[in-house]
Scaffold this motif. Structure first.
Motif, short mmCIF file in Angstrom:
data_model
loop_
_atom_site.label_atom_id
_atom_site.label_comp_id
_atom_site.label_asym_id
_atom_site.label_seq_id
_atom_site.Cartn_x
_atom_site.Cartn_y
_atom_site.Cartn_z
N ASP A 50 0.83 -1.20 0.00
CA ASP A 50 0.00 0.00 0.00
C ASP A 50 0.87 1.26 0.00
OD1 ASP A 50 0.79 0.59 2.67
OD2 ASP A 50 -0.91 -0.50 3.49
N ALA A 51 0.21 2.40 -0.17
CA ALA A 51 0.93 3.67 -0.32
C ALA A 51 1.75 4.01 0.91
CB ALA A 51 -0.06 4.78 -0.63
N GLN A 52 1.22 3.71 2.12
CA GLN A 52 1.95 4.04 3.33
C GLN A 52 3.20 3.19 3.47
OE1 GLN A 52 1.16 6.56 5.64
NE2 GLN A 52 3.26 6.08 6.28
N ALA A 53 3.09 1.90 3.21
CA ALA A 53 4.27 1.02 3.30
C ALA A 53 5.31 1.39 2.25
CB ALA A 53 3.85 -0.44 3.14
N THR A 54 4.86 1.75 1.06
CA THR A 54 5.79 2.16 0.01
C THR A 54 6.54 3.41 0.44
OG1 THR A 54 4.37 1.23 -1.72
CG2 THR A 54 5.97 2.91 -2.39
N ARG A 55 5.80 4.36 0.99
CA ARG A 55 6.41 5.59 1.46
C ARG A 55 7.40 5.31 2.58
NH1 ARG A 55 7.41 8.54 6.25
NH2 ARG A 55 7.78 10.70 5.61
N ASP A 56 7.02 4.47 3.55
CA ASP A 56 7.90 4.18 4.67
C ASP A 56 9.17 3.47 4.22
OD1 ASP A 56 6.09 5.35 6.35
OD2 ASP A 56 5.29 3.48 7.17
N PHE A 57 9.05 2.59 3.23
CA PHE A 57 10.23 1.89 2.70
C PHE A 57 11.17 2.87 2.01
CE2 PHE A 57 12.21 -0.17 -1.02
CZ PHE A 57 13.02 -1.10 -0.37
N MET A 58 10.64 3.67 1.13
CA MET A 58 11.48 4.59 0.37
C MET A 58 12.16 5.63 1.26
SD MET A 58 11.54 3.69 -2.75
CE MET A 58 10.66 2.61 -3.89
N VAL A 59 11.42 6.13 2.24
CA VAL A 59 11.98 7.13 3.15
C VAL A 59 12.86 6.47 4.22
CG1 VAL A 59 11.39 8.94 4.82
CG2 VAL A 59 10.03 8.67 2.75
N GLY A 60 12.45 5.31 4.70
CA GLY A 60 13.18 4.66 5.77
C GLY A 60 14.53 4.11 5.36
N VAL A 61 14.65 3.64 4.12
CA VAL A 61 15.92 3.07 3.64
C VAL A 61 16.82 4.14 3.04
CG1 VAL A 61 16.93 1.35 2.06
CG2 VAL A 61 14.81 0.82 3.28
N TRP A 62 16.25 5.28 2.66
CA TRP A 62 17.00 6.34 2.00
C TRP A 62 18.29 6.74 2.72
CZ3 TRP A 62 18.54 8.88 -2.00
CH2 TRP A 62 19.08 10.17 -1.87
N PRO A 63 18.32 6.88 4.05
CA PRO A 63 19.58 7.30 4.68
C PRO A 63 20.75 6.38 4.36
CG PRO A 63 17.78 7.55 6.24
CD PRO A 63 17.21 6.82 5.05
N VAL A 64 20.51 5.09 4.23
CA VAL A 64 21.60 4.17 3.87
C VAL A 64 22.04 4.41 2.44
CG1 VAL A 64 22.28 1.74 3.66
CG2 VAL A 64 20.71 2.45 5.49
N ILE A 65 21.09 4.61 1.55
CA ILE A 65 21.41 4.87 0.14
C ILE A 65 22.22 6.16 0.02
CG2 ILE A 65 20.47 5.18 -2.17
CD1 ILE A 65 19.87 2.43 -0.89
N GLU A 66 21.74 7.19 0.68
CA GLU A 66 22.38 8.50 0.59
C GLU A 66 23.77 8.51 1.20
OE1 GLU A 66 23.85 12.23 1.72
OE2 GLU A 66 22.95 10.94 3.24
N ARG A 67 23.94 7.77 2.29
CA ARG A 67 25.21 7.79 3.02
C ARG A 67 26.20 6.75 2.55
NH1 ARG A 67 27.41 11.62 5.49
NH2 ARG A 67 28.35 10.27 7.10
N PHE A 68 25.82 5.86 1.67
CA PHE A 68 26.72 4.76 1.33
C PHE A 68 28.07 5.24 0.78
CE2 PHE A 68 27.95 0.49 0.16
CZ PHE A 68 27.31 -0.27 1.13
N PRO A 69 28.11 6.26 -0.07
CA PRO A 69 29.43 6.76 -0.48
C PRO A 69 30.25 7.26 0.70
CG PRO A 69 27.70 7.62 -1.92
CD PRO A 69 27.02 6.97 -0.76
N ALA A 70 29.58 7.82 1.72
CA ALA A 70 30.30 8.31 2.90
C ALA A 70 30.86 7.16 3.72
CB ALA A 70 29.37 9.17 3.76
N TYR A 71 30.12 6.05 3.81
CA TYR A 71 30.66 4.88 4.51
C TYR A 71 31.96 4.43 3.84
CZ TYR A 71 25.74 4.57 6.01
OH TYR A 71 24.48 4.84 6.49
N MET A 72 31.94 4.41 2.52
CA MET A 72 33.12 3.99 1.77
C MET A 72 34.26 4.98 1.95
SD MET A 72 31.04 2.64 -1.58
CE MET A 72 32.44 1.99 -2.49
N ALA A 73 33.92 6.28 1.99
CA ALA A 73 34.95 7.30 2.19
C ALA A 73 35.58 7.17 3.57
CB ALA A 73 34.34 8.69 2.01
N GLN A 74 34.77 6.84 4.57
CA GLN A 74 35.32 6.66 5.91
C GLN A 74 36.28 5.48 5.95
OE1 GLN A 74 31.49 6.51 7.87
NE2 GLN A 74 31.77 8.54 8.77
N ASN A 75 35.96 4.43 5.22
CA ASN A 75 36.89 3.30 5.14
C ASN A 75 38.14 3.67 4.35
OD1 ASN A 75 35.70 1.11 6.64
ND2 ASN A 75 34.09 1.03 5.10
#
Length: 258
Positions: A50-75
């Motif tokens: 449903d729309a709420q679950a879709t929204r929660d998935f896209m918004v909830g997982v986004w921080p990992v997607i957005e920060r993944f280059p930073a995780y690699m940079a820290q390594n």
């Protein structure tokens, strides 16, 4: 005792790696299946999220997607050229792939918009409580842990499990057809890239980790690396749990009660 490791077999064959690494992968498999077998993928594959679950998935997982280059940079900051073969490999690999991960953030936003979640909501909306589990762990291990631990937790464990669940969703005809034909290819680009059967990134990360620690690391070092992998999988599962309220889906509710 370190004992130098240099792979001689195929990159994507587990038998090409030291015994300790083979045991680690096998010992973590059950925990990994908690991610791959999560009910959210069944709902997504059947195009009944449903729309709420879709929204929660896209918004909830986004921080990992957005920060993944930073995780690699820290390594990357943990490496020093010329100190070891493993660090040289890690440095070259991380530098090459950080830019690729930036493009993946753009593709995630395209997926969200195609699924009906606005870019502004992904960027600025409030994430469901508890979905920070994976992002917080990735930040911690990339910032503070040794290089081998940071890479095995993120580039091996997180990327590897993500490739597996992405393949499950991307193979679904029903999910493809839930997107209008006019935006389908554009919207599903993130899934397409992560669903490749021949994705070498997690295997390349495993090879680097094995080169860093060798064929005969101490037992406590292996135990720690294994704990890092399992914690990545558990954090992924917690994040997914918080993206999907079982009370909204009868099938999930019955599974949770079983």
């Amino acid at each position: 005792m370190h004992a130098h490791f240099e792979r001689t077999g195929d990159l994507m064959e587990l038998s090409s790696y030291p015994t300790w690494a083979q045991d680690l992968v096998n010992n973590c498999e059950e925990t990994k299946q908690g991610v791959i077998g999560h009910g959210i993928w069944t709902i997504m594959r059947e195009a009944r999220m449903d729309a709420q679950a879709t929204r929660d998935f896209m918004v909830g997982v986004w921080p990992v997607i957005e920060r993944f280059p930073a995780y690699m940079a820290q390594n990357l900051l943990k490496t020093r050229y010329g100190r070891s073969q493993g660090e040289n490999m890690a440095r070259r690999w991380l530098v090459r792939n950080i830019r690729v991960e930036q493009n993946h953030a753009d593709y995630w936003l395209n997926w969200a918009e195609g699924a009906g979640v606005s870019r502004d909501d992904v960027l600025n909306g409030s994430a469901p409580y508890g979905t920070e589990a994976l992002a917080g762990w990735c930040e911690e291990v990339s910032r503070s842990a040794p290089l081998a631990a940071g890479m095995i937790a993120t580039n091996y464990a997180v990327e590897g499990a993500t490739g597996d669940w992405a393949q499950l969703v991307y193979d679904s005809v029903a999910y493809h057809e839930s997107f209008p034909q006019s935006v389908r290819a554009h919207s599903l680009r993130w899934l397409q890239l992560h669903a490749a059967y021949d994705d070498t990134h997690p295997w390349e990360a495993l090879e680097i980790v094995c080169t860093l620690v060798g064929t005969s690391p101490r037992a406590d070092q292996v135990a720690y690396l294994q704990e890092c992998v399992k914690r990545s999988y558990v954090s992924m599962r917690i994040t997914l749990d918080r993206c999907l309220d079982v009370r909204r889906d009868p099938w999930l509710a019955s599974e949770a009660a079983a």
